[in-house]
Design a protein around this motif. Structure first.
Motif, PDB file in Angstrom:
ATOM      1  N   GLN A 371       0.803  -1.225   0.000  1.00 48.82           N
ATOM      2  CA  GLN A 371       0.000   0.000   0.000  1.00 48.82           C
ATOM      3  C   GLN A 371       0.838   1.278   0.000  1.00 48.82           C
ATOM      4  O   GLN A 371       0.310   2.353  -0.296  1.00 48.82           O
ATOM      5  CB  GLN A 371      -0.941  -0.012   1.202  1.00 48.82           C
ATOM      6  CG  GLN A 371      -2.006  -1.109   1.096  1.00 48.82           C
ATOM      7  CD  GLN A 371      -2.851  -1.218   2.355  1.00 48.82           C
ATOM      8  OE1 GLN A 371      -2.329  -1.463   3.437  1.00 48.82           O
ATOM      9  NE2 GLN A 371      -4.150  -1.027   2.214  1.00 48.82           N
ATOM     10  N   LEU A 372       2.122   1.179   0.324  1.00 52.32           N
ATOM     11  CA  LEU A 372       2.980   2.361   0.282  1.00 52.32           C
ATOM     12  C   LEU A 372       3.964   2.287  -0.881  1.00 52.32           C
ATOM     13  O   LEU A 372       3.954   3.131  -1.774  1.00 52.32           O
ATOM     14  CB  LEU A 372       3.728   2.521   1.611  1.00 52.32           C
ATOM     15  CG  LEU A 372       4.619   3.771   1.739  1.00 52.32           C
ATOM     16  CD1 LEU A 372       3.849   5.039   1.409  1.00 52.32           C
ATOM     17  CD2 LEU A 372       5.221   3.846   3.137  1.00 52.32           C
ATOM     18  N   PHE A 373       4.799   1.249  -0.890  1.00 53.48           N
ATOM     19  CA  PHE A 373       5.826   1.159  -1.927  1.00 53.48           C
ATOM     20  C   PHE A 373       5.243   0.830  -3.302  1.00 53.48           C
ATOM     21  O   PHE A 373       5.480   1.544  -4.277  1.00 53.48           O
ATOM     22  CB  PHE A 373       6.857   0.105  -1.538  1.00 53.48           C
ATOM     23  CG  PHE A 373       7.839  -0.229  -2.626  1.00 53.48           C
ATOM     24  CD1 PHE A 373       8.717   0.735  -3.111  1.00 53.48           C
ATOM     25  CD2 PHE A 373       7.890  -1.504  -3.186  1.00 53.48           C
ATOM     26  CE1 PHE A 373       9.618   0.435  -4.127  1.00 53.48           C
ATOM     27  CE2 PHE A 373       8.789  -1.803  -4.193  1.00 53.48           C
ATOM     28  CZ  PHE A 373       9.653  -0.834  -4.666  1.00 53.48           C
ATOM     29  N   PHE A 374       4.460  -0.248  -3.383  1.00 59.99           N
ATOM     30  CA  PHE A 374       3.980  -0.697  -4.682  1.00 59.99           C
ATOM     31  C   PHE A 374       2.967   0.286  -5.274  1.00 59.99           C
ATOM     32  O   PHE A 374       3.085   0.709  -6.432  1.00 59.99           O
ATOM     33  CB  PHE A 374       3.370  -2.093  -4.561  1.00 59.99           C
ATOM     34  CG  PHE A 374       3.022  -2.723  -5.870  1.00 59.99           C
ATOM     35  CD1 PHE A 374       3.999  -2.949  -6.828  1.00 59.99           C
ATOM     36  CD2 PHE A 374       1.721  -3.080  -6.173  1.00 59.99           C
ATOM     37  CE1 PHE A 374       3.687  -3.530  -8.054  1.00 59.99           C
ATOM     38  CE2 PHE A 374       1.395  -3.666  -7.389  1.00 59.99           C
ATOM     39  CZ  PHE A 374       2.386  -3.886  -8.330  1.00 59.99           C
ATOM     40  N   TYR A 375       1.970   0.688  -4.475  1.00 60.14           N
ATOM     41  CA  TYR A 375       0.976   1.635  -4.982  1.00 60.14           C
ATOM     42  C   TYR A 375       1.610   3.009  -5.221  1.00 60.14           C
ATOM     43  O   TYR A 375       1.334   3.675  -6.227  1.00 60.14           O
ATOM     44  CB  TYR A 375      -0.194   1.772  -4.010  1.00 60.14           C
ATOM     45  CG  TYR A 375      -1.120   0.592  -3.963  1.00 60.14           C
ATOM     46  CD1 TYR A 375      -0.944  -0.496  -4.830  1.00 60.14           C
ATOM     47  CD2 TYR A 375      -2.174   0.523  -3.062  1.00 60.14           C
ATOM     48  CE1 TYR A 375      -1.803  -1.584  -4.785  1.00 60.14           C
ATOM     49  CE2 TYR A 375      -3.036  -0.562  -3.011  1.00 60.14           C
ATOM     50  CZ  TYR A 375      -2.836  -1.624  -3.870  1.00 60.14           C
ATOM     51  OH  TYR A 375      -3.684  -2.700  -3.820  1.00 60.14           O
ATOM     52  N   GLY A 376       2.457   3.450  -4.287  1.00 61.90           N
ATOM     53  CA  GLY A 376       3.109   4.750  -4.442  1.00 61.90           C
ATOM     54  C   GLY A 376       4.002   4.788  -5.663  1.00 61.90           C
ATOM     55  O   GLY A 376       4.005   5.778  -6.414  1.00 61.90           O
ATOM     56  N   GLY A 377       4.766   3.715  -5.893  1.00 62.53           N
ATOM     57  CA  GLY A 377       5.647   3.661  -7.056  1.00 62.53           C
ATOM     58  C   GLY A 377       4.879   3.627  -8.363  1.00 62.53           C
ATOM     59  O   GLY A 377       5.236   4.322  -9.328  1.00 62.53           O
TER      60      GLY A 377
END
Length: 491
Positions: A371-377
């Motif tokens: 929810q932070l790294f994958f979605y943010g990236g």
């Protein structure tokens, strides 16, 4: 508006010039691209999500498209050295409202890319601390340590950051190449295969998602122009750094994604990637090189994330600076530290935002990796792709009005096909956004996240019209860079 006064440690309107040579700019660009992070995470995700084995040739195709785009991109850089990059080029090519809209999109995209890395860093570093020290700190505590280091480095001289990135990136690329050669030296039982390098691999259902994921692997290459004001001989440094970065990224990613298929066999790579995910390259290396080398590589995976944080932090801070210098944002953002030449307010703003995101995710118990790294990236990378496409159009329009002594190849022959190819990539990204996030087509995120950029662009246009009506002197200097700071001293 009163002129900005310099305090004891602040200078308005100018970044420190002549600090970076072409190698340093390349290190910033490649660190943003985060090679080991892409090879370990993005490559395996592409195989697992799409089920298509043509990723190596996809990287090469995307590399060619971006190299062609770079012809007009760096030609425009010769006419304006400005830390605003996309914002500046779109302002000068498509008009000030479009430029300010692009600035809002750029700030959102680069902030998303930067803060998303904290989730991956905390998740990747925690197992190492558990193994070495017997401690299992929460991911957010580890991320806060990285955040503090990045915050401090963001206020230091840009060349200090460049030297640190040089060390981290050299070690990172060295271990990638070591893994690749080990994979190629130990082919699967099916034999040494070059099947995944065949152009035929691109003619498969779902190839749109594959091309989009490959494109996201290059995000960061465009940041060479952001450092043009701080480069030595920018007319030479920026083109050299940009072309070098695209070539290195394409070669490393294509080699690594192909080497994996040689080691597993093309028919098995999708199943292996689904099973082992980001551990795929480490498990393959462990079988060929031993656990000690893998442990070193896991450490370099963490430093790869850290290097990308530093690079994106510096890029984001310079966008804040460019907008503050031209008073599109409050003037405080257009100030730099006299001792380091770093954009102080922009760096602090980026750090405050990163801290807030880490604390919110920790408080809500959200998944830092997905929810932070994958979605943010994915979200940030899509925003950068939109900006690259709009900039490609802006380059064409700019040179129609102001040829500036550039050749026909730089003004038309390269930019036009690049814009057409990028338009296709944007369309593929929009229509394959669910696959990009690895969520069902009905998931609200498939329209909420792209919609954020639409809303930001509309707000940017509205703000441009407000400036045009209420502060015409400020509006007239949008996209002018250091010239705007000089002109506005008397406003």
């Amino acid at each position: 508006m009163l002129p900005v006064k310099s305090g004891p440690d602040l200078v308005a309107g100018a970044l420190a010039a002549d600090r970076l040579g072409a190698p340093s700019v390349v290190y910033f660009v490649l660190s943003a691209a985060a090679p080991l992070t892409v090879v370990a995470g993005v490559v395996t995700t592409a195989y697992a999500v799409t089920g298509i084995t043509g990723l190596p040739i996809a990287f090469l195709v995307v590399g060619v498209v971006l190299a062609v785009f770079a012809v007009g991109y760096v030609a425009m850089a010769r006419h304006m050295a400005n830390a605003g990059a996309f914002y500046t080029y779109i302002s000068r090519g498509l008009g000030r409202p479009a430029g300010i809209a692009a600035a809002w999109v750029a700030l959102i995209a680069y902030n998303a890319l930067q803060v998303g890395l904290y989730g991956a860093f905390g998740t990747a570093a925690t197992p190492l601390l558990e193994r070495w020290l017997g401690l299992t700190p929460p991911w957010w505590l580890v991320a806060l340590v990285a955040w503090a280091l990045v915050a401090v480095l963001g206020l230091m001289r840009v060349d200090v950051n460049g030297r640190l990135l040089a060390v981290l990136l050299t070690a990172e690329v060295a271990v990638i190449l070591l893994f690749d050669f080990a994979d190629l030296a130990h082919p699967a039982a099916s034999g040494f295969s070059m099947e995944t390098l065949s152009p035929g691999g691109l003619f498969a259902p779902g190839v749109g998602a594959l091309l989009v994921i490959a494109t996201l692997g290059f995000v960061g290459f465009e940041s060479s122009v952001v450092f043009s004001e701080e480069s030595r001989e920018p007319r030479r440094t920026v083109p050299l750094a940009t072309y070098s970065a695209v070539a290195i990224i394409a070669a490393v990613y294509a080699l690594s994604s192909w080497a994996m298929t040689v080691a597993t066999g093309p028919a098995n790579i999708v199943a292996v990637a689904n099973r082992d995910q980001a551990d795929t390259i480490f498990k393959l290396a462990g079988a060929h090189l031993g656990d000690a080398v893998v442990d070193i590589a896991r450490v370099l995976f963490v430093t790869s994330l850290f290097a990308a944080m530093i690079s994106f932090h510096n890029t984001t801070a310079r966008y804040f600076f460019a907008l503050g210098r031209e008073r599109v944002l409050p003037a405080v953002f257009g100030r730099t530290r006299a001792r380091s030449g770093a954009p102080k307010a922009g760096s602090i703003a980026q750090s405050v935002f990163g801290l807030a995101v880490i604390l919110v995710y920790a408080a809500l118990g959200l998944d830092p990796l997905v929810q932070l790294f994958f979605y943010g990236g994915s979200f940030g990378g899509f925003g950068v792709l939109l900006l690259i496409f709009v900039t490609s159009v802006a380059v064409i329009v700019f040179f129609v009005r102001e040829p500036g002594g550039e050749t026909l190849a730089r003004r038309v022959i390269a930019p036009v096909p690049a814009a057409l190819a990028l338009a296709v990539m944007v369309w593929l990204a929009v229509t394959n956004f669910a696959a990009l996030l690895n969520v069902p087509e009905s998931d609200p995120l498939t329209w909420i996240l792209p919609g954020v950029y639409g809303v930001a662009a509309v707000i940017g246009v509205i703000w441009a019209f407000i400036l045009r009506t209420g502060q015409p002197a400020v509006y007239s200097l949008v996209g002018m860079g250091a010239k705007a700071a000089t002109a506005q001293d008397g406003i």
